[in-house]
Scaffold this motif. Structure first.
Motif, PDB file in Angstrom:
ATOM      1  N   ARG A 384       0.825  -1.197   0.000  1.00 33.35           N
ATOM      2  CA  ARG A 384       0.000   0.000   0.000  1.00 33.35           C
ATOM      3  C   ARG A 384       0.865   1.256   0.000  1.00 33.35           C
ATOM      4  N   SER A 385       1.979   1.208   0.739  1.00 25.46           N
ATOM      5  CA  SER A 385       2.924   2.330   0.753  1.00 25.46           C
ATOM      6  C   SER A 385       4.291   1.789   1.139  1.00 25.46           C
ATOM      7  N   LEU A 386       5.307   2.193   0.388  1.00 21.65           N
ATOM      8  CA  LEU A 386       6.663   1.707   0.621  1.00 21.65           C
ATOM      9  C   LEU A 386       7.310   2.559   1.709  1.00 21.65           C
ATOM     10  N   THR A 387       7.362   2.030   2.945  1.00 18.45           N
ATOM     11  CA  THR A 387       7.915   2.789   4.063  1.00 18.45           C
ATOM     12  C   THR A 387       9.090   2.094   4.732  1.00 18.45           C
ATOM     13  N   SER A 388       9.383   0.843   4.341  1.00 18.52           N
ATOM     14  CA  SER A 388      10.496   0.124   4.960  1.00 18.52           C
ATOM     15  C   SER A 388      11.002  -0.944   4.002  1.00 18.52           C
ATOM     16  N   ARG A 389      12.229  -1.380   4.251  1.00 15.21           N
ATOM     17  CA  ARG A 389      12.824  -2.431   3.419  1.00 15.21           C
ATOM     18  C   ARG A 389      12.052  -3.738   3.559  1.00 15.21           C
ATOM     19  N   TRP A 390      11.545  -3.997   4.768  1.00 20.21           N
ATOM     20  CA  TRP A 390      10.823  -5.243   4.989  1.00 20.21           C
ATOM     21  C   TRP A 390       9.589  -5.326   4.100  1.00 20.21           C
ATOM     22  N   LEU A 441      16.518   1.267  -4.183  1.00 23.60           N
ATOM     23  CA  LEU A 441      17.509   2.200  -4.719  1.00 23.60           C
ATOM     24  C   LEU A 441      16.896   3.069  -5.811  1.00 23.60           C
ATOM     25  N   LEU A 442      16.048   2.473  -6.646  1.00 19.31           N
ATOM     26  CA  LEU A 442      15.412   3.238  -7.720  1.00 19.31           C
ATOM     27  C   LEU A 442      14.501   4.333  -7.162  1.00 19.31           C
ATOM     28  N   VAL A 443      13.851   4.060  -6.034  1.00 20.95           N
ATOM     29  CA  VAL A 443      13.006   5.083  -5.402  1.00 20.95           C
ATOM     30  C   VAL A 443      13.842   6.306  -5.044  1.00 20.95           C
ATOM     31  N   TYR A 444      15.007   6.077  -4.488  1.00 25.78           N
ATOM     32  CA  TYR A 444      15.896   7.189  -4.111  1.00 25.78           C
ATOM     33  C   TYR A 444      16.337   7.960  -5.355  1.00 25.78           C
ATOM     34  N   ILE A 445      16.695   7.239  -6.430  1.00 27.89           N
ATOM     35  CA  ILE A 445      17.148   7.894  -7.665  1.00 27.89           C
ATOM     36  C   ILE A 445      16.030   8.754  -8.258  1.00 27.89           C
ATOM     37  N   ILE A 446      14.813   8.226  -8.285  1.00 27.66           N
ATOM     38  CA  ILE A 446      13.681   8.969  -8.853  1.00 27.66           C
ATOM     39  C   ILE A 446      13.358  10.187  -7.995  1.00 27.66           C
ATOM     40  N   GLU A 447      13.453  10.040  -6.680  1.00 22.75           N
ATOM     41  CA  GLU A 447      13.213  11.197  -5.805  1.00 22.75           C
ATOM     42  C   GLU A 447      14.166  12.335  -6.130  1.00 22.75           C
ATOM     43  N   ARG A 448      15.436  12.005  -6.295  1.00 23.72           N
ATOM     44  CA  ARG A 448      16.428  13.038  -6.574  1.00 23.72           C
ATOM     45  C   ARG A 448      16.286  13.570  -7.998  1.00 23.72           C
ATOM     46  N   ASN A 455       6.956   7.901   0.702  1.00 24.79           N
ATOM     47  CA  ASN A 455       6.628   7.628   2.096  1.00 24.79           C
ATOM     48  C   ASN A 455       7.871   7.281   2.904  1.00 24.79           C
ATOM     49  N   ILE A 456       8.878   6.718   2.236  1.00 24.27           N
ATOM     50  CA  ILE A 456      10.127   6.408   2.933  1.00 24.27           C
ATOM     51  C   ILE A 456      10.727   7.695   3.490  1.00 24.27           C
ATOM     52  N   SER A 457      10.821   8.712   2.633  1.00 21.82           N
ATOM     53  CA  SER A 457      11.380  10.000   3.067  1.00 21.82           C
ATOM     54  C   SER A 457      10.499  10.660   4.123  1.00 21.82           C
TER      55      SER A 457
END
Length: 694
Positions: A384-390, A441-448, A455-457
């Motif tokens: 539902r929302s990506l908030t953790s690695r687990w 990792l792709l989430v971080y790249i797209i954010e930048r 939701n992670i951030s």
């Protein structure tokens, strides 16, 4: 949303034109990446000998069903599927309001309140169960549909027999039959009950056609797979019905792969238009789902285009050029990434359309679509929302499991058993699983790269041990406590009106960080001395208002996302510092006052989350001035604060409905009651002064 909007279709704007041009360019790029295609060079006819040499399958291809069989299966689906009706919940509210107004007009002196309460309750029960027109019910019976699929406003569907619904006449009779003995049936009948009865079960042709199309799309167009190297027909053999169908299927497969110059051009044009149609469908669906967000924020379209190009190109490399197995390509990454930054429906529609485009180039399009759609649904339902690695690890393993199950199911369906290359396919799916692990990792790249906030951030930013929030708690402890209380109010309200809870929680924690520059000028941080006592009212207003611009500057200095900064910018909107404005006005009654120097810079909130935060901020701050925290006092305060904000037009640019406002107010009152609940005073123990008697 609280003010009336223009319902006319929007004209073609420059944003729409940019999206259209981008999708046309995307269709051209994907078409150019596709190789040439060819077909069989021998004519064949059913019942006639094959004129060519021995023909074996050059590669795996599906054997398609004949048009007659497909038509028969579609007719069967059409007859079996119940029509779709919508439960119009607005009618109930409209009729209840109409009855309420009628009773107010009659007056309690002329009609007992018991009649009002009884009819109100009966109307609620009837509309909850559903009312249907007599003609509509007869039509359903005549067409043999004794059940319908009912969809409510929450898009929840349920198959229900039509006998559950009452006609308007039956509803009228039921109201009179259930009348309590203390009420007069004649009086009730004279109230013209039929004026408050209206069918709220409405046939939806568009939903029915969509569901019918969806069910028909599920029909398998193939009856099996011809393996590479398998014998098809030899020279001189009679082409029977099965062989004719196999040859037709091979012809289609070869035509999809390559062809002559004219045929290649025609196929390329067809490919281009098919891709363009899918992209247009995607655009139309996104406009419905996202409400124009993709046109207004062009980087959203760019992200979607980049993802589609990447995955469709990988599908072409795997299936047409056969550089690697199609099972290695982690197509489920696309819906995961889209869901991280957008809503579930946007992610699903994007995944579905990219899958359909990729299916134009794969060897087994039907099997490919089935596996990818199942994987996408599993990914979206488990994430539902990506908030953790687990969460990502769990999601990827569930997708991996769905791939395996769907592959086994297709193998059993088509071959009656597991194919010999099942072990190799399992290895490919394992590699697919490893690739999906890199989504984090792709989430971080797209954010930048695109300036998004996930939701992670937001979870990381909402940690009160972050340097900025820790500084706020030390420099302005009262403001920090206020922000925590606002966060509690706003997140609870957001969870009840389908708003982004995590975004509003983070925005609430940071919305007042600008007060750190002059903390003692704000009531929650003051001690015995009030620095405003020695300042003119207009100077005090400038200091108070400046905490918005100070907060924006501080947030930008600490590289907070724009989505969070927007809460700082809009939490007062274009409202006024009323205390100082009114005080200045009373002190200078004959002076022309510059209202702008008492007005916050704005803009007004323009999202549901920003609007909720504005309400929560104002309500929490005002609640501190109450002397007694009774339920009546809290309700009066909330109604007053919310009513003032709405009347000033500060929420006009937000998609908050009147229904949402009622829910938000109720949540605020309940939360404030908990936050300010009275505590029990423990009695002191009275010493026993009476001497003990022996």
């Amino acid at each position: 949303m609280l003010k009336r909007k223009n319902i006319l279709p929007p004209k073609l704007s420059s944003e729409h034109l940019k999206v259209a041009v981008t999708f046309v360019i995307l269709a051209v790029i994907i078409t150019l990446l596709a190789p040439s295609k060819s077909g069989l060079h021998h004519q064949f006819f059913k019942g006639k000998p094959w004129t060519g040499d021995l023909l074996t399958a050059p590669y795996d291809f599906p054997v398609y069903k004949s048009e007659a069989i497909i038509s028969m299966e579609r007719d069967s689906v059409r007859e079996a599927m119940p029509p779709i009706y919508l439960l119009n919940e607005d009618i109930e509210a409209k009729m209840l309001q109409k009855w309420k107004e009628k009773y107010s007009e009659i007056g309690s002196q002329q009609l007992s309140y018991q009649y009002y309460a009884y009819l109100q309750e009966q109307l609620r029960i009837l509309y909850a169960n559903g009312l249907i027109g007599t003609e509509e019910q007869n039509n359903l019976r005549q067409t043999g549909h004794l059940e319908i699929t009912l969809v409510n406003d929450a898009k929840e569907a349920e198959v229900i027999p039509i006998t559950r619904f009452l006609t308007l006449k039956e509803a009228y009779e039921q109201i009179l039959d259930n009348l309590p003995p203390i009420l007069d049936k004649k009086v009730m009948a004279d109230l013209h009950i039929t004026e408050y009865l209206q069918s709220n079960i409405e046939y939806s042709q568009s939903f029915t056609e969509q569901r019918l199309k969806s069910e028909m799309d599920k029909l398998s167009l193939s009856t099996g797979i011809v393996q590479a190297g398998e014998r098809i027909v030899d020279k001189g053999e009679i082409v029977d019905g099965y062989t004719y169908n196999v040859l037709n299927s091979l012809q289609q497969a070869m035509e999809r792969r390559s062809g002559g110059s004219k045929q290649h051009f025609a196929v390329s044009v067809g490919t281009f238009f098919m891709i363009l149609c899918i992209l247009i469908t995607l655009w139309l669906m996104l406009r419905v789902i996202a409400g124009g967000k993709f046109e207004r924020e062009f980087q959203n379209i760019i992200l979607l285009v980049v993802l589609i190009v990447i995955f469709v190109t990988l599908a072409q490399m795997a299936s047409l050029y056969q550089w690697f197995s199609i099972y290695i390509v982690p197509f489920a990454i696309l819906p995961i990434l889209m869901r991280t930054f957008f809503d579930t429906w946007t992610a699903f529609v994007s995944h579905l359309c990219s899958t359909l485009i990729a299916a134009l180039f794969v060897i087994d399009p039907l099997g490919f679509i089935i596996m990818q759609v199942i994987a996408g649904i599993v990914a979206l339902s488990s994430l539902r929302s990506l908030t953790s690695r687990w969460q990502l690890i769990k999601c990827t393993f569930l997708v991996f499991l769905s791939y395996i199950i769907s592959y086994i199911g297709l193998s059993l369906l088509r071959n009656g058993g597991i194919t010999v290359d099942a072990g190799l396919v399992l290895l490919y799916l394992g590699i697919n699983l490893i690739f999906m692990m890199f989504t984090y990792l792709l989430v971080y790249i797209i954010e930048r790269g695109f300036g998004y906030v996930s939701n992670i951030s937001l979870v990381e930013l909402s940690d009160i041990n972050t340097p900025l929030l820790r500084q706020l708690s030390e420099t302005a402890p009262g403001t920090f406590q206020h922000s925590l209380q606002v966060s509690i109010l706003a997140t609870e309200a957001a969870s009840h009106v389908n708003a982004d809870v995590q975004l509003i929680r983070t925005g609430a924690l940071y919305h007042d960080i600008g007060k750190m520059k002059n903390p003692t000028y704000f009531t929650e941080n003051q001690g015995m001395n009030n620095p405003h006592a020695t300042l003119p009212f207009d100077e005090s207003a400038r200091i108070i208002i400046r905490h918005v611009t100070d907060g924006i500057a501080l947030a930008q200095k600490h590289a907070l996302p724009d989505a969070v900064i927007d809460f700082i910018r809009t939490h007062h909107g274009r409202g006024q510092a009323k205390y100082f404005y009114n005080s200045y006005y009373n002190e200078h009654p004959d002076e022309a006052i510059d209202v702008d120097q008492f007005t916050y810079p704005g803009p007004n909130p323009f999202s549901k989350e920003m609007g909720i935060l504005m309400l929560a901020d104002a309500v929490e701050a005002s609640s501190r001035s109450l002397k007694e925290f009774t339920e009546e006092g809290l309700e009066a305060l909330v109604n007053k604060i919310v009513g003032n904000i709405i009347s000033e037009g500060l929420l006009d640019d937000t998609p908050i409905s009147f229904h949402d406002v009622q829910i938000i107010k109720k949540v605020f009152v309940n939360k404030l009651k908990v936050m300010y609940h009275s505590r029990i005073t423990y009695p002191e123990r009275i010493p026993n002064t009476t001497p003990n008697k022996q």
